[in-house]
Design a protein around this motif. Structure first.
Motif, mmCIF file in Angstrom:
data_model
loop_
_atom_site.group_PDB
_atom_site.id
_atom_site.type_symbol
_atom_site.label_atom_id
_atom_site.label_comp_id
_atom_site.label_asym_id
_atom_site.label_seq_id
_atom_site.Cartn_x
_atom_site.Cartn_y
_atom_site.Cartn_z
ATOM 1 N N LYS A 109 -7.875 0.275 -9.786
ATOM 2 C CA LYS A 109 -9.446 -0.052 -10.115
ATOM 3 C C LYS A 109 -9.781 0.489 -11.322
ATOM 4 O O LYS A 109 -10.345 -0.204 -12.269
ATOM 5 C CB LYS A 109 -10.340 0.411 -8.999
ATOM 6 N N ARG A 110 -9.464 1.657 -11.627
ATOM 7 C CA ARG A 110 -9.779 2.357 -12.854
ATOM 8 C C ARG A 110 -9.161 1.756 -14.286
ATOM 9 O O ARG A 110 -9.615 1.328 -15.117
ATOM 10 C CB ARG A 110 -9.127 3.917 -12.883
ATOM 11 N N GLU B 81 -10.831 -1.590 -14.818
ATOM 12 C CA GLU B 81 -12.016 -1.741 -15.401
ATOM 13 C C GLU B 81 -11.871 -1.090 -17.026
ATOM 14 O O GLU B 81 -12.477 -1.547 -17.863
ATOM 15 C CB GLU B 81 -12.917 -0.647 -14.792
ATOM 16 N N SER C 72 0.832 -1.170 -0.027
ATOM 17 C CA SER C 72 -0.112 -0.028 -0.014
ATOM 18 C C SER C 72 0.720 1.148 0.019
ATOM 19 O O SER C 72 1.931 1.169 0.470
ATOM 20 C CB SER C 72 -0.938 0.014 1.195
ATOM 21 N N HIS D 196 1.278 2.790 -5.874
ATOM 22 C CA HIS D 196 0.143 2.843 -6.477
ATOM 23 C C HIS D 196 -1.262 3.104 -5.673
ATOM 24 O O HIS D 196 -1.113 2.453 -4.739
ATOM 25 C CB HIS D 196 -0.259 1.464 -7.414
ATOM 26 N N SER D 197 -2.029 4.022 -6.087
ATOM 27 C CA SER D 197 -3.187 4.146 -5.623
ATOM 28 C C SER D 197 -4.005 3.207 -5.844
ATOM 29 O O SER D 197 -4.307 2.520 -6.868
ATOM 30 C CB SER D 197 -3.812 5.586 -5.590
ATOM 31 N N GLU D 198 -4.951 2.742 -4.821
ATOM 32 C CA GLU D 198 -6.044 2.042 -4.952
ATOM 33 C C GLU D 198 -7.028 2.191 -6.053
ATOM 34 O O GLU D 198 -7.517 1.588 -6.958
ATOM 35 C CB GLU D 198 -6.846 1.556 -3.835
ATOM 36 N N GLU D 199 -7.285 3.674 -6.070
ATOM 37 C CA GLU D 199 -8.253 4.168 -7.027
ATOM 38 C C GLU D 199 -7.759 3.968 -8.426
ATOM 39 O O GLU D 199 -8.600 3.569 -9.308
ATOM 40 C CB GLU D 199 -8.529 5.628 -6.779
ATOM 41 N N ASN D 200 -6.245 4.414 -8.872
ATOM 42 C CA ASN D 200 -5.730 4.313 -10.123
ATOM 43 C C ASN D 200 -5.943 2.986 -10.644
ATOM 44 O O ASN D 200 -6.223 2.598 -11.855
ATOM 45 C CB ASN D 200 -4.430 4.946 -10.006
ATOM 46 N N CYS E 131 -13.821 -5.234 -11.010
ATOM 47 C CA CYS E 131 -13.081 -5.512 -9.598
ATOM 48 C C CYS E 131 -14.326 -5.566 -8.661
ATOM 49 O O CYS E 131 -14.870 -4.802 -8.273
ATOM 50 C CB CYS E 131 -12.388 -3.946 -9.254
ATOM 51 N N THR F 43 -11.733 -5.250 -2.628
ATOM 52 C CA THR F 43 -10.415 -5.258 -2.315
ATOM 53 C C THR F 43 -10.378 -5.304 -0.879
ATOM 54 O O THR F 43 -11.559 -5.058 -0.245
ATOM 55 C CB THR F 43 -9.831 -3.582 -2.785
#
Length: 242
Positions: free
Chosen positions: A209-210, A213, A143, A203-207, A219, A222
């Motif tokens: 996930k994007r 997709e 993380s 790496h961010s979780e949001e990036n 996804c 998490t």
């Protein structure tokens, strides 16, 4: 200065025994079963010394392990399963290509932290292209919290009978640069020094996930290490190819 894992390959699983590989393997298997994957062909991306590859092979899956480190693959190939052995292939996830399609893929223990942020979309598209429709993909990253607050700008050292190491880390924006020095005891009692460089990207979780997709994955979930919702050191992504 050697490349990542040139010297550590022989000792990586030994030094990471506190990771509880057996519990980690069971966690991965339980998640695969929950996604309906109980048999078939599997890919272990960033397989390292092959622990997870061997685990799934023993369960009856047809496994192939991929890694960018020749030394890691040599270590994996020398560690048999006691039956039919997995196949090991030298390959970068950003250029991953297989014949046919697999039922699932795993990429654990920081594999994607070695991929620069700008290459994450391409890497995920390669994984999607290697999977059947509905195929499962389970992977993780260390993380942002772990790399910025625990690993970055810190030094770690350990002295064991067979091996001593020093691990120097520098936080540099979106990445942590790591210099690892090992001293390995030889049969005559001498120690041989090795030096290697690692770079892990944040790496961010949001990036991610994007990017999942956009690559054609859903996804689904998490979670932290072993599914622990309170864990802040690792982000596990449970995904399925659409």
């Amino acid at each position: 200065m050697s490349s990542a894992y040139a010297n550590l390959a022989e000792w990586f699983e030994y030094l990471n025994q506190d990771c509880d590989y057996e519990k980690w393997s069971q966690y991965l298997h339980e998640r695969l079963l929950s996604l309906g994957v109980a048999c078939g062909r599997g890919l272990d991306i960033g397989c390292g010394g092959g622990y997870f590859t061997r685990f799934f092979q023993r369960l009856g899956y047809e496994m192939t392990g991929f890694d960018v480190s020749p030394e890691m693959l040599a270590k994996a190939a020398s560690s048999g399963t006691g039956g039919r052995n997995p196949q090991y292939v030298l390959a970068d996830v950003r250029r991953l290509k297989i014949n046919g399609r697999a039922d699932f893929a795993v990429a654990v223990n920081d594999c994607f932290n070695y991929v620069p942020p700008e290459d994450i979309p391409a890497a995920l598209r390669r994984v999607a292209a290697a999977l059947k429709k509905g195929g499962a993909f389970i992977f993780d990253v260390s993380s942002e919290y772990k790399l910025r607050e625990i690993v970055g700008n810190n030094t770690f050292c350990e002295d064991r009978d067979e091996l001593a190491y020093m691990w120097f880390n520098r936080l540099c924006g979106d990445r942590v640069e790591m210099d690892v020095t090992t001293f390995v005891r030889q049969a005559d009692g001498r120690f041989v020094r090795g030096d290697e460089r690692h770079v892990q990207y944040i790496h961010s979780e949001e990036n991610i996930k994007r990017a999942l997709e956009e690559a054609g994955f859903a996804c689904l979930k998490t979670e932290g290490a072993f599914g622990d919702p309170s864990d802040r050191t690792r982000v596990n992504f449970i995904a399925k190819r659409m």
